[in-house]
Design an enzyme around this catalytic site. Structure first.
Site, mmCIF file in Angstrom:
data_model
loop_
_atom_site.group_PDB
_atom_site.id
_atom_site.type_symbol
_atom_site.label_atom_id
_atom_site.label_comp_id
_atom_site.label_asym_id
_atom_site.label_seq_id
_atom_site.Cartn_x
_atom_site.Cartn_y
_atom_site.Cartn_z
ATOM 1 C CG HIS A 146 -12.873 23.192 7.039
ATOM 2 N ND1 HIS A 146 -11.891 22.645 7.821
ATOM 3 C CD2 HIS A 146 -14.031 23.016 7.714
ATOM 4 C CE1 HIS A 146 -12.425 22.147 8.925
ATOM 5 N NE2 HIS A 146 -13.733 22.356 8.875
ATOM 6 C CB CYS A 203 -13.380 24.609 11.706
ATOM 7 S SG CYS A 203 -15.039 23.942 11.795
ATOM 8 C CG LEU A 204 -11.689 23.342 17.870
ATOM 9 C CD1 LEU A 204 -12.972 23.503 18.661
ATOM 10 C CD2 LEU A 204 -11.049 21.991 18.189
ATOM 11 C CB SER A 221 -0.910 -0.015 1.219
ATOM 12 O OG SER A 221 -0.128 -0.084 2.375
ATOM 13 C CD GLU A 257 -9.013 23.517 5.818
ATOM 14 O OE1 GLU A 257 -9.325 24.723 5.832
ATOM 15 O OE2 GLU A 257 -9.421 22.695 6.671
HETATM 16 N N1 GLN Z 1 -15.789 20.539 16.852
HETATM 17 C C1 GLN Z 1 -16.274 21.727 16.245
HETATM 18 C C2 GLN Z 1 -17.708 21.599 15.780
HETATM 19 O O1 GLN Z 1 -18.194 20.515 15.585
HETATM 20 C C3 GLN Z 1 -15.362 22.196 15.108
HETATM 21 C C4 GLN Z 1 -15.290 21.223 13.979
HETATM 22 C C5 GLN Z 1 -14.108 21.467 13.060
HETATM 23 O O2 GLN Z 1 -13.131 22.100 13.429
HETATM 24 N N2 GLN Z 1 -14.167 20.945 11.867
HETATM 25 O O3 GLN Z 1 -18.369 22.584 15.605
#
Ligand code: GLN
Length: 534
Positions: free
Chosen positions: A510, A384-385, A16, A512
């Site tokens: 996101h 995001c987070l 792989s 990215e």
């Molecule tokens: N845990 C957070 C949420 O569900 C952020 C998710 C993330 O960073 N993709 O909102």
């Protein structure tokens, strides 16, 4: 070229991790650079419906498409190479195949027949493969079969390929990727594993048309002849694939080996339009000749496994090249940061990115890192987070809400500045139920975000359950945080920034996922630019 879609299958043998995804993407790039329309699909033999519920340690990053599919990270490579969007149809798993067959059985669609792997599962696989061709959008569909030939779980896929090869005739070829190990004691590249893996394919009824041989050393003419002889392929169909300094070099290496030409020849395409790889090679030139090196701290909790943040790392490569600099990522585990060591840990960084993630582990480290970036005026991007943590940090240290938190981490907090939406509260199934895929965002004029995007209406991809809690909107604004991007339909906060800071941005989406070689993401490009000026 005739109107029939041509199907190219990419299988893997010997081991792989040979890089089927990169080879597929590179071939697609070359065909695209010759003016053909191409898409790539990945078939994954595992039983999960999609990788959305898989831990990043198991499967690396989960890549999200515009239409909200949680997919294999190879789709990220496809988009980054081709600059063309993928969708749900581009990633199919065994779980998904069985799910549809079982649903059909329950509806009585098989009219009393016994439902079997052959023909029902294989038919479903074949339909999923032909689906992309039937859209009429593509002259070539490249289908990468996950796993290694010989795996029990990939057998139905191999059988579907055998049947399609028979049905499609000249419109179908199989490229088999193998490894030529180098034995230091005898100083030789060995061909036996390749011979055996082709024999295995032959046992399943598939004669590969082209062999792409991964190797650490150049493959001599004699070795190519030997492989050709033992494996029933023409010598010019034995392609050498040497280790490259960057994945972005692979299309150029494959062009030098004439992989695209032999593919066209085998598929009886009697034209060879001129190739245009100018933009690609310009990117490579910039990538290989940076004028400066930047150190960006990436704070996350899966840093041991860099595949977990694949798209972010690639977006930095794209953005670095635009800025003529090379971006060195300092992978910092959020759990290793605390109040006492944060200055020491983050010293000397040109910029700080706080990564996406789930769950409580490492959260406080992320909050300390953000406080450091905010107070020391160091360019900061929170994704995001990472954005949610920036909101928590601001609430705690600027608004004075000492116990501010996200309800994800602390359901009992008195200051839930990040909270679940009403429609997420009663969800019991974890798979495919987050806020997923592309959503519109309206950007306020005069903000940093507006300057970066150069427009008011954008669309970005999401993957989260929790949101900025709009009950706190007024307090944040009064305290100097600008909520510069809002979802026009739901009023959700998508971008936060601090205008007094040199570059401080948190995004709920996101960015990215949408950065490609030919279209680097403006947020990353400007973040790197700010870091350069730092
Ligand atoms: N845990 C957070 C949420 O569900 C952020 C998710 C993330 O960073 N993709 O909102």
């Amino acid at each position: 070229m005739s109107s029939n879609t041509k199907y190219i299958f990419v299988t893997g043998g010997v081991t792989s991790s040979l890089g089927k995804g990169i080879i597929s993407a590179s071939l697609a790039k070359l065909l695209q650079a010759r003016g053909f329309t191409v898409t790539i699909q990945k078939l994954d033999p595992y039983i999960n419906i999609d990788p959305g519920t898989l831990n990043p340690y198991e499967h690396g990053e989960c890549y999200v498409t515009d239409d909200g599919a949680e997919t294999d990270l190879d789709l990220g490579h496809y988009e980054r190479f081709l600059n063309v969007r993928t969708s749900q149809a581009n990633n199919v798993t065994t779980g998904r195949i069985y799910q549809s067959v079982i649903e059909k059985e329950r509806k009585g669609e098989f009219l009393g027949k016994t439902v079997q792997v052959i023909p029902h599962i294989t038919d479903e696989i074949k339909n999923r493969i032909k689906l992309l061709g039937k859209t009429g959008q593509y002259q070539f569909v490249i289908t990468e079969i996950g796993g290694t030939v010989g795996d029990i779980e990939s057998l139905p896929y191999i059988e579907a390929v055998r049947q399609l090869k028979w049905e499609l005739g000249d419109n179908c070829i199989v490229i088999h990727l193998t490894l030529l190990p180098y034995l230091a004691t005898s100083g030789e590249l060995k061909t036996k594993p390749t011979q055996h893996s082709v024999k295995l394919l032959l046992e399943y009824g598939i004669q590969p048309d082209i062999l792409v041989c991964r190797s650490e050393y150049p493959v001599s003419k004699d070795i190519r002849k030997k492989i050709a002889l033992f494996c029933n392929v023409s010598t010019d169909a034995v392609i050498e694939s040497l280790d490259a300094s960057t994945i972005y070099e692979v299309p150029v290496l494959m062009q030098a080996e004439k992989l695209d030409e032999i593919v066209l020849k085998k598929l009886k395409v009697n034209e060879l339009p001129e190739i245009h790889l100018e933009k690609w090679t310009e990117f490579l030139n910039r990538f290989h000749n940076p004028k400066k090196t930047l150190n960006i701290g990436l704070i996350g909790k899966y840093v041991e496994l860099k595949e977990s943040y694949k798209s972010i790392a690639e977006a930095f490569i794209h953005a670095g090249a635009v800025n003529d600099c090379s971006v060195r990522i300092d992978w910092i585990h959020s759990e290793s940061i605390d109040e006492n060591n944060v200055n020491e840990k983050l010293k000397g960084l040109d910029g700080i990115l706080v990564a996406p993630g789930f769950g409580n582990r490492g959260i406080e480290g992320k909050v300390h890192a953000i406080k450091y970036a905010r107070e020391k005026n160091i360019p900061f991007l929170g994704i995001c987070l990472g954005m949610q943590c920036a909101v928590i940090e601001y609430a705690r240290n600027v608004l004075g809400l000492k116990d501010a938190h996200s309800r994800e981490m602390n359901p009992a907090t008195n200051s839930p500045v990040i909270d679940l939406l009403e429609n997420q509260k009663n969800i019991s199934h974890m798979g495919g139920t987050m806020r997923l895929g592309a959503y519109p965002c309206r950007i306020e004029e005069g903000t940093l975000a507006h300057k970066i995007y150069g427009k008011s209406d954008i669309s970005e991809r999401h993957r989260h359950r929790y949101e900025f809690n709009n009950e706190y909107t007024k307090r944040f604004k009064e305290a100097g945080m600008v909520l510069s991007g809002i979802n026009p339909d739901a009023g959700l906060v998508e971008i936060v920034e601090i205008p007094t800071h040199r570059f401080f941005m948190g995004v709920q989406f996101h960015p990215e996922y949408k950065s490609t070689v030919e279209n680097p993401h403006p947020l990353f490009v400007n973040f790197i630019n700010a870091a350069l000026k730092n």
